[in-house]
Design an enzyme around this catalytic site. Structure first.
Site, PDB file in Angstrom:
ATOM      1  N   SER A 168     -10.733   0.830   3.829  1.00  0.00           N
ATOM      2  CA  SER A 168     -10.065   0.481   5.082  1.00  0.00           C
ATOM      3  C   SER A 168      -9.411   1.724   5.654  1.00  0.00           C
ATOM      4  O   SER A 168      -8.650   2.404   4.968  1.00  0.00           O
ATOM      5  CB  SER A 168      -8.992  -0.583   4.836  1.00  0.00           C
ATOM      6  OG  SER A 168      -9.618  -1.780   4.475  1.00  0.00           O
ATOM      7  N   GLU A 201      -4.436   4.369   6.782  1.00  0.00           N
ATOM      8  CA  GLU A 201      -4.243   4.145   5.352  1.00  0.00           C
ATOM      9  C   GLU A 201      -4.839   5.341   4.598  1.00  0.00           C
ATOM     10  O   GLU A 201      -4.340   5.735   3.551  1.00  0.00           O
ATOM     11  CB  GLU A 201      -4.937   2.848   4.928  1.00  0.00           C
ATOM     12  CG  GLU A 201      -4.648   2.477   3.488  1.00  0.00           C
ATOM     13  CD  GLU A 201      -5.158   1.090   3.118  1.00  0.00           C
ATOM     14  OE1 GLU A 201      -4.897   0.124   3.850  1.00  0.00           O
ATOM     15  OE2 GLU A 201      -5.819   1.001   2.079  1.00  0.00           O
ATOM     16  N   ARG A 237       0.816  -1.231   0.000  1.00  0.00           N
ATOM     17  CA  ARG A 237       0.000   0.000   0.000  1.00  0.00           C
ATOM     18  C   ARG A 237       0.850   1.282   0.000  1.00  0.00           C
ATOM     19  O   ARG A 237       0.456   2.301   0.585  1.00  0.00           O
ATOM     20  CB  ARG A 237      -0.967   0.047   1.191  1.00  0.00           C
ATOM     21  CG  ARG A 237      -1.980  -1.036   1.227  1.00  0.00           C
ATOM     22  CD  ARG A 237      -3.006  -0.946   0.095  1.00  0.00           C
ATOM     23  NE  ARG A 237      -3.798  -2.134   0.077  1.00  0.00           N
ATOM     24  CZ  ARG A 237      -3.458  -3.244  -0.601  1.00  0.00           C
ATOM     25  NH1 ARG A 237      -2.371  -3.281  -1.357  1.00  0.00           N
ATOM     26  NH2 ARG A 237      -4.219  -4.304  -0.553  1.00  0.00           N
TER      27      ARG A 237
END
Ligand SMILES: Cc1cc2nc3c(=O)[nH]c(=O)nc-3n(C[C@H](O)[C@H](O)[C@H](O)COP(=O)(O)OP(=O)(O)OC[C@H]3O[C@@H](n4cnc5c(N)ncnc54)[C@H](O)[C@@H]3O)c2cc1C
Length: 302
Positions: A219, A296, A168
């Protein structure tokens, strides 16, 4: 095709209308870039005037502050380039395309390799920025090379290694580099099989993700590194579930009942509500497990 000109800048545009969380105040100046040239010109315009400049794609990973954002926000909706090379099994497209459009383009041409990313909202550029992925695949697995705008205004052709992809993340999180166009390597596949996989993934995603009418940014926290001796990342959602996250809310922001790592906007949430709830969740996880969660999603704005 609209080219950039200062007359195309809009003032005080509410960003809540451009982000999936449906939260956020105004951009001082806003430009909708429909071509790479327009995007590059708008960035140069901001630079020449010393204005802060933020390029957003689908706004699906952002928490925009209630007070809005200074300077120029460029919404990258550039779709001026797309090429399917059937011989080489490659697709090259502008970074403003939705990732979903890339998935459909591949399917339409019986090319396999990107269908695991079915249903991830946002643009191709945003997906490269955060190395978006799901079901064991990420965009880094298929990106060959890209055309990027460097901070000094140069346009370069760079390969996959340039991005320093990891879970990520990519170097775009440190360096102010904008993706203009990207080329992906796919493989010949069987149309029905690709379709079946896309449909299966969509069913799975629908069962655990909120409907698009509900504001959220996916998320909220990054998954955790694997435990010693294991190779799978630990789901942040599982840890959050254990601290009772699903019972927690602040103002209009609450934790989604089907997924403890999703914060949702119940309609009237503010960015302040979301940040407060995120702080409470982090504190609870730190207190109960000694684990530090990190976001995130990206907080932007004043
Ligand atoms: C319901 C839901 C489900 C999700 N599921 C997943 C999932 O399964 N896997 C996953 O990885 N993510 C998931 N996400 C998060 C999100 O979709 C991804 O992070 C997505 O790739 C963000 O792309 P975007 O265009 O919306 O970026 P934005 O939110 O607009 O921006 C995010 C960052 O990318 C940068 N950026 C955007 N375009 C460019 C560009 N052209 N060049 C350089 N930087 C750029 C922005 O400056 C910003 O810093 C989900 C989100 C939602 C709402």
């Amino acid at each position: 095709m609209m080219m950039f000109g200062p007359e195309n800048l809009r003032q005080n545009v509410l960003l809540r209308d451009y982000v999936t969380f449906k939260i956020g105040g105004p951009a001082e100046l806003f430009y909708e870039a429909t071509t790479s040239e327009g995007l590059v010109a708008a960035v140069a315009y901001a630079k020449a005037r010393g204005l802060p400049c933020f390029v957003m794609g689908g706004g699906s990973n952002l928490v925009v502050s209630d007070a809005g954002i200074d300077g120029l926000v460029i919404h990258n909706a550039s779709r001026d380039y797309s090429l399917v090379d059937q011989q080489a099994h490659q697709i090259t497209i502008s970074a403003g395309y939705d990732l979903g459009e890339l998935v459909k383009m591949a399917y339409g041409n019986s090319l396999t390799g990107v269908e695991s990313l079915t249903g991830i909202p946002g643009s191709v550029g945003g997906a490269i920025y955060g190395n978006a992925g799901a079901y064991g695949r990420s965009i880094a697995d298929i990106l060959i090379d890209a055309e990027v705008l460097m901070p000094d205004g140069q346009i370069l052709q760079v390969d996959n290694a340039f991005f320093k992809f990891d879970y990520r993340t990519s170097r775009l999180k440190q360096d102010n580099i904008i993706v203009l166009k990207a080329r992906f390597q796919l493989e010949p596949g069987i149309r029905e099989e690709i379709h079946a996989k896309m449909a299966d993934i969509m069913t799975q995603r629908h069962s655990k993700h909120p409907d698009r009418s509900i504001g959220c940014a996916g998320s909220f926290f990054k998954n955790l590194p694997p435990l010693p001796g294991e190779n799978r990342r630990r789901a942040a959602g599982a840890v959050l579930e254990q601290v009772g996250a699903k019972k927690m809310s602040v103002g209009g922001a609450s934790v989604y009942q089907k997924h403890a790592n999703f914060i949702i906007n119940q309609g009237k949430a503010t960015a302040a509500d979301v940040k407060k709830l995120a702080q409470l969740l982090k504190a609870k996880v730190m207190n109960d497990f000694g684990i530090e969660l990190s976001e995130e999603v990206l907080y932007i704005g004043r």
